[in-house]
Design a protein around this motif. Sequence first.
Motif, PDB file in Angstrom:
ATOM      1  N   VAL A  55      31.457 -70.977  21.626  1.00 57.07           N
ATOM      2  CA  VAL A  55      30.548 -70.049  22.309  1.00 57.07           C
ATOM      3  C   VAL A  55      29.172 -70.680  22.479  1.00 57.07           C
ATOM      4  O   VAL A  55      28.567 -70.599  23.557  1.00 57.07           O
ATOM      5  CB  VAL A  55      30.464 -68.713  21.538  1.00 57.07           C
ATOM      6  N   TYR A  56      28.669 -71.338  21.451  1.00 54.67           N
ATOM      7  CA  TYR A  56      27.357 -71.988  21.528  1.00 54.67           C
ATOM      8  C   TYR A  56      27.356 -73.090  22.589  1.00 54.67           C
ATOM      9  O   TYR A  56      26.421 -73.212  23.377  1.00 54.67           O
ATOM     10  CB  TYR A  56      26.995 -72.579  20.165  1.00 54.67           C
ATOM     11  N   GLY A  57      28.402 -73.890  22.627  1.00 54.27           N
ATOM     12  CA  GLY A  57      28.494 -74.942  23.638  1.00 54.27           C
ATOM     13  C   GLY A  57      28.575 -74.388  25.041  1.00 54.27           C
ATOM     14  O   GLY A  57      27.986 -74.927  25.977  1.00 54.27           O
ATOM     15  N   TYR A  58      29.308 -73.303  25.213  1.00 56.73           N
ATOM     16  CA  TYR A  58      29.431 -72.685  26.537  1.00 56.73           C
ATOM     17  C   TYR A  58      28.090 -72.134  27.015  1.00 56.73           C
ATOM     18  O   TYR A  58      27.719 -72.307  28.174  1.00 56.73           O
ATOM     19  CB  TYR A  58      30.478 -71.571  26.488  1.00 56.73           C
ATOM     20  N   ARG A  59      27.347 -71.500  26.112  1.00 52.66           N
ATOM     21  CA  ARG A  59      26.066 -70.898  26.505  1.00 52.66           C
ATOM     22  C   ARG A  59      25.004 -71.955  26.794  1.00 52.66           C
ATOM     23  O   ARG A  59      24.110 -71.750  27.603  1.00 52.66           O
ATOM     24  CB  ARG A  59      25.560 -69.970  25.409  1.00 52.66           C
ATOM     25  N   ASN A  60      25.058 -73.101  26.140  1.00 54.12           N
ATOM     26  CA  ASN A  60      24.028 -74.125  26.280  1.00 54.12           C
ATOM     27  C   ASN A  60      24.511 -75.346  27.044  1.00 54.12           C
ATOM     28  O   ASN A  60      23.952 -76.429  26.897  1.00 54.12           O
ATOM     29  CB  ASN A  60      23.545 -74.551  24.891  1.00 54.12           C
ATOM     30  N   TRP A  61      25.533 -75.197  27.871  1.00 55.89           N
ATOM     31  CA  TRP A  61      26.140 -76.329  28.563  1.00 55.89           C
ATOM     32  C   TRP A  61      25.135 -77.058  29.454  1.00 55.89           C
ATOM     33  O   TRP A  61      24.988 -78.265  29.387  1.00 55.89           O
ATOM     34  CB  TRP A  61      27.309 -75.827  29.399  1.00 55.89           C
ATOM     35  N   ASN A  62      24.426 -76.355  30.300  1.00 55.65           N
ATOM     36  CA  ASN A  62      23.497 -76.985  31.240  1.00 55.65           C
ATOM     37  C   ASN A  62      22.041 -76.700  30.899  1.00 55.65           C
ATOM     38  O   ASN A  62      21.167 -76.864  31.745  1.00 55.65           O
ATOM     39  CB  ASN A  62      23.787 -76.511  32.663  1.00 55.65           C
ATOM     40  N   LYS A  63      21.778 -76.275  29.716  1.00 53.10           N
ATOM     41  CA  LYS A  63      20.413 -75.954  29.339  1.00 53.10           C
ATOM     42  C   LYS A  63      19.582 -77.236  29.264  1.00 53.10           C
ATOM     43  O   LYS A  63      20.023 -78.241  28.738  1.00 53.10           O
ATOM     44  CB  LYS A  63      20.402 -75.261  27.974  1.00 53.10           C
TER      45      LYS A  63
END
Length: 59
Positions: free
Chosen positions: A25-33
Amino acid sequence: MFGLQDINIFIVLSLCIACSIFCVVYGYRNWNKGQEKEKDEMTEELLWEQTEDKINNVL
């Protein structure tokens, strides 16, 4: 069921699964941040190189 004869094994297994889900979930939310900042840095670097080229041509 899964050979969970002790409550400690169940807790460890549950925490491993919870950590894995959290990481996904953390990786998905911060993928292109942070990508916007990278674009700004690239344009700033391009402008820096252009002014440096102008100075070198004058010299």
